[in-house]
Motif scaffolding. Sequence first.
Motif, PDB file in Angstrom:
ATOM      1  N   ARG A   1       9.087  -2.609   0.647  1.00 54.51           N
ATOM      2  CA  ARG A   1       8.961  -1.463  -0.240  1.00 54.51           C
ATOM      3  C   ARG A   1      10.219  -1.309  -1.110  1.00 54.51           C
ATOM      4  NH1 ARG A   1       7.191   1.791   3.219  1.00 54.51           N
ATOM      5  NH2 ARG A   1       9.168   2.646   3.930  1.00 54.51           N
TER       6      ARG A   1
ATOM      7  N   ASP B   1       9.670  -1.797   5.335  1.00 57.60           N
ATOM      8  CA  ASP B   1      10.632  -0.963   4.606  1.00 57.60           C
ATOM      9  C   ASP B   1      11.398  -1.779   3.573  1.00 57.60           C
ATOM     10  OD1 ASP B   1       9.902   1.329   6.021  1.00 57.60           O
ATOM     11  OD2 ASP B   1      11.401   0.968   7.582  1.00 57.60           O
TER      12      ASP B   1
ATOM     13  N   ARG C   1       0.808  -1.225   0.000  1.00 54.45           N
ATOM     14  CA  ARG C   1       0.000   0.000   0.000  1.00 54.45           C
ATOM     15  C   ARG C   1       0.842   1.276   0.000  1.00 54.45           C
ATOM     16  NH1 ARG C   1      -4.169  -0.723   3.887  1.00 54.45           N
ATOM     17  NH2 ARG C   1      -5.145  -1.816   2.177  1.00 54.45           N
ATOM     18  N   PRO C   2       1.988   1.343   0.736  1.00 57.28           N
ATOM     19  CA  PRO C   2       2.783   2.575   0.728  1.00 57.28           C
ATOM     20  C   PRO C   2       3.274   2.994  -0.664  1.00 57.28           C
ATOM     21  CG  PRO C   2       3.445   1.207   2.569  1.00 57.28           C
ATOM     22  CD  PRO C   2       2.512   0.383   1.718  1.00 57.28           C
TER      23      PRO C   2
END
Length: 119
Positions: free
Chosen positions: A94, A91, A15-16
């Motif tokens: 991503r 993190d 989602r990020p």
Amino acid sequence: MSGSDFVAHVLDLLRPLGGVAARRMFGGHGLFRRGLMFALIDDDVLYLKVDDRTRPDFVAVGAAPFTYASRGRTVTMSYYEAPPGLFDDPDEMRAWAQKALAAASRDSIRRGSPPMRPR
């Protein structure tokens, strides 16, 4: 985790990045962002797009390529398993997904093909 639960979980982790969508394809799911397919899910395994620049990173962590059987031979695609630790570290997830997006973008430019649009 069932197939649809796993897809939902991966989408939540991604989602990020913004705008990631899943589309059913070939018995699995393709993951798209801005029309670029940068990942796929098959049998509850996430595979990320690689190219010559990023493949060594995946090989270094022992990731295996996505393969399937077709007409009596094994076909290897330019997607490699996501390292397992990514599911515990948003993190890192991503960062590796961004590598896959970059590889998908370079591949699209190289082939001169427009991005696919998810349905």
